[in-house]
Design an enzyme around this catalytic site. Structure first.
Site, PDB file in Angstrom:
ATOM      1  N   GLY A  32      35.616  43.998  40.848  1.00  0.00           N
ATOM      2  CA  GLY A  32      34.467  43.653  41.680  1.00  0.00           C
ATOM      3  C   GLY A  32      33.374  44.690  41.774  1.00  0.00           C
ATOM      4  O   GLY A  32      32.303  44.389  42.301  1.00  0.00           O
ATOM      5  N   GLY A  42      32.143  46.220  39.036  1.00  0.00           N
ATOM      6  CA  GLY A  42      31.526  46.305  37.729  1.00  0.00           C
ATOM      7  C   GLY A  42      30.182  45.594  37.644  1.00  0.00           C
ATOM      8  O   GLY A  42      29.685  45.020  38.616  1.00  0.00           O
ATOM      9  N   TYR A  43      29.604  45.608  36.455  1.00  0.00           N
ATOM     10  CA  TYR A  43      28.265  45.074  36.220  1.00  0.00           C
ATOM     11  C   TYR A  43      28.155  43.599  36.611  1.00  0.00           C
ATOM     12  O   TYR A  43      27.210  43.189  37.290  1.00  0.00           O
ATOM     13  CB  TYR A  43      27.913  45.256  34.738  1.00  0.00           C
ATOM     14  CG  TYR A  43      26.502  44.869  34.373  1.00  0.00           C
ATOM     15  CD1 TYR A  43      25.416  45.590  34.880  1.00  0.00           C
ATOM     16  CD2 TYR A  43      26.242  43.804  33.520  1.00  0.00           C
ATOM     17  CE1 TYR A  43      24.114  45.248  34.543  1.00  0.00           C
ATOM     18  CE2 TYR A  43      24.944  43.462  33.175  1.00  0.00           C
ATOM     19  CZ  TYR A  43      23.887  44.187  33.688  1.00  0.00           C
ATOM     20  OH  TYR A  43      22.594  43.834  33.345  1.00  0.00           O
ATOM     21  N   GLY A  58      31.027  41.943  37.981  1.00  0.00           N
ATOM     22  CA  GLY A  58      31.924  41.766  39.116  1.00  0.00           C
ATOM     23  C   GLY A  58      31.245  41.840  40.466  1.00  0.00           C
ATOM     24  O   GLY A  58      31.505  41.023  41.361  1.00  0.00           O
ATOM     25  N   ARG A 112      41.636  48.943  43.690  1.00  0.00           N
ATOM     26  CA  ARG A 112      42.696  49.596  42.913  1.00  0.00           C
ATOM     27  C   ARG A 112      42.966  51.010  43.419  1.00  0.00           C
ATOM     28  O   ARG A 112      42.039  51.764  43.721  1.00  0.00           O
ATOM     29  CB  ARG A 112      42.320  49.612  41.434  1.00  0.00           C
ATOM     30  CG  ARG A 112      42.222  48.205  40.849  1.00  0.00           C
ATOM     31  CD  ARG A 112      41.622  48.183  39.468  1.00  0.00           C
ATOM     32  NE  ARG A 112      42.464  48.860  38.507  1.00  0.00           N
ATOM     33  CZ  ARG A 112      42.162  49.009  37.222  1.00  0.00           C
ATOM     34  NH1 ARG A 112      41.000  48.549  36.768  1.00  0.00           N
ATOM     35  NH2 ARG A 112      42.989  49.629  36.404  1.00  0.00           N
ATOM     36  N   LYS A 171      32.026  53.658  43.684  1.00  0.00           N
ATOM     37  CA  LYS A 171      32.829  52.432  43.750  1.00  0.00           C
ATOM     38  C   LYS A 171      33.355  52.202  45.158  1.00  0.00           C
ATOM     39  O   LYS A 171      33.357  51.076  45.658  1.00  0.00           O
ATOM     40  CB  LYS A 171      33.988  52.500  42.759  1.00  0.00           C
ATOM     41  CG  LYS A 171      33.584  52.300  41.313  1.00  0.00           C
ATOM     42  CD  LYS A 171      34.799  52.220  40.406  1.00  0.00           C
ATOM     43  CE  LYS A 171      34.378  51.947  38.967  1.00  0.00           C
ATOM     44  NZ  LYS A 171      35.548  51.836  38.063  1.00  0.00           N
ATOM     45  N   LYS A 193      40.710  38.731  23.765  1.00  0.00           N
ATOM     46  CA  LYS A 193      40.418  37.626  24.679  1.00  0.00           C
ATOM     47  C   LYS A 193      41.222  36.384  24.305  1.00  0.00           C
ATOM     48  O   LYS A 193      41.658  35.632  25.187  1.00  0.00           O
ATOM     49  CB  LYS A 193      38.920  37.319  24.678  1.00  0.00           C
ATOM     50  CG  LYS A 193      38.089  38.378  25.404  1.00  0.00           C
ATOM     51  CD  LYS A 193      36.612  38.042  25.418  1.00  0.00           C
ATOM     52  CE  LYS A 193      35.829  39.094  26.208  1.00  0.00           C
ATOM     53  NZ  LYS A 193      34.384  38.792  26.271  1.00  0.00           N
ATOM     54  N   ARG A 239      43.862  34.220  26.493  1.00  0.00           N
ATOM     55  CA  ARG A 239      43.809  32.753  26.587  1.00  0.00           C
ATOM     56  C   ARG A 239      45.170  32.134  26.268  1.00  0.00           C
ATOM     57  O   ARG A 239      45.619  31.222  26.964  1.00  0.00           O
ATOM     58  CB  ARG A 239      42.749  32.198  25.629  1.00  0.00           C
ATOM     59  CG  ARG A 239      41.319  32.370  26.090  1.00  0.00           C
ATOM     60  CD  ARG A 239      40.390  31.508  25.253  1.00  0.00           C
ATOM     61  NE  ARG A 239      38.998  31.617  25.660  1.00  0.00           N
ATOM     62  CZ  ARG A 239      38.034  30.804  25.247  1.00  0.00           C
ATOM     63  NH1 ARG A 239      38.321  29.820  24.395  1.00  0.00           N
ATOM     64  NH2 ARG A 239      36.784  30.950  25.646  1.00  0.00           N
TER      65      ARG A 239
END
Length: 321
Positions: free
Chosen positions: A11, A13-14, A16, A35, A44, A138, A142
């Site tokens: 959350g 981040g760029y 998030g 975290r 942060k 990724k 998935r």
């Protein structure tokens, strides 16, 4: 109908931080994973505390502590992960396997949105070797999601405006060029540029939408489907300037990827530079963002959610005047 409780992982981040904002704005009970490894990262921490002041709930957890992830997941209905998957920031995509394990054990999650938000990795099987691991990782995530029968939505957001629009997609800077611009190839491949806040808005729209269950949301708003030439023309019109245009052939661009070995370039190492240049090649030379029709596997965001007043490329460019 009550709105789903959403846990955002990554959350600060760029993307998030925008997901958290959009979740709160759309009235969802919003949880943000805090975290334990945050340590002395004061920026942060202060961002997390600001989320708390806005109404979000901070949930402590760690990817090195499976039970803490399970406990966090059990508190919500939906999990959205926005961990970085690009080489110039950090590459943590496979860490999501631990999140998948936690979601599987918790057994209560009605939708998981893994960290994607770029090009559709399922369409990148024949990509250049440089940076290919992002797409491969990724797809590993998935497969893990689908094998575990976890309900999902994938987000294909294409090109973030902050990296591709303001600088007219020039290498080496995030600000507009002054008088000379490089055009990739003939400059006529269609590209999709997105305002980052709009990406977050569309993302949150999907979480309680049964139409997006086990599907991919493709962000292709019509005003933002433009070519490189059109992007430059828009800036020229806004600034009343005419730029010198230098077209770079595919052959020369591919050669530049192989020769990209200067660590000083944008403060990145060779691997990160080559991965970034490979993305440019796929987008501007091969037209990978718009060279397919959306089938039954997905939906287009602006058609599905016409009420969203998205930011056009023209409006995004005006920020740089």
């Amino acid at each position: 109908m009550s709105k789903s409780k959403i846990l955002v992982v990554g959350g600060t981040g760029y993307i998030g931080k925008r997901i958290v904002k959009a979740s709160l704005a759309q009235g969802h009970p919003t949880y943000v994973l805090m975290r334990r490894e945050i340590g002395y990262d004061i920026d942060k921490l202060q961002m997390l505390l600001s989320f708390k002041e806005q109404g979000a709930r901070l949930v402590e957890g760690s990817f090195s502590d499976h039970q803490s992830l399970v406990d966090a997941v059990k508190q919500v209905d939906v999990v959205i992960c926005t961990m970085s998957g690009v080489q110039f920031r950090s590459h943590n995509i496979l860490l999501q396997l631990k999140l998948v394990d936690a979601i599987k054990e918790a057994g209560n999650i009605k939708r998981f949105l893994p960290s994607e938000f770029g090009m559709d990795p399922s369409r990148m099987g024949h990509s250049l070797e440089y940076g290919k691991e992002t797409f491969e990782d990724k797809m590993v995530i998935r497969k893990a999601i689908e094998d575990a029968k976890i309900p999902y939505t994938y987000i294909s957001a294409n090109c973030f405006g902050g990296y591709f629009v303001g600088n007219l997609s020039q290498l080496g800077s995030l600000m507009p060029p002054r008088d000379r611009v490089s055009i990739f190839g003939d400059g006529n491949q269609k590209v999709v540029f997105m305002d980052e806040d709009d990406v977050a808005t569309y993302t949150i729209k999907t979480v309680d939408d049964s139409r997006m269950l086990n599907k991919t949301l493709y962000l292709r708003p019509p005003k933002n489907n433009v070519t490189h030439n059109q992007l430059v023309e828009k800036w020229e019109k806004l600034t009343n300037q005419t730029f010198e245009k230098v077209h770079i052939s595919a052959q020369d661009f591919l050669a530049s990827i192989k020769g990209a070995h200067k660590p000083s370039f944008l403060g990145m190492d060779e691997k990160a530079i080559q991965a970034g240049l490979a993305r440019i090649y796929h987008i501007y030379y091969e037209g990978r963002l718009m060279n397919f029709k959306i089938g039954n596997e997905g939906e287009e965001a602006s058609k599905l959610y016409p009420e969203v007043q998205y930011t056009s490329v023209d409006e995004y460019l005006q920020r740089y005047l």
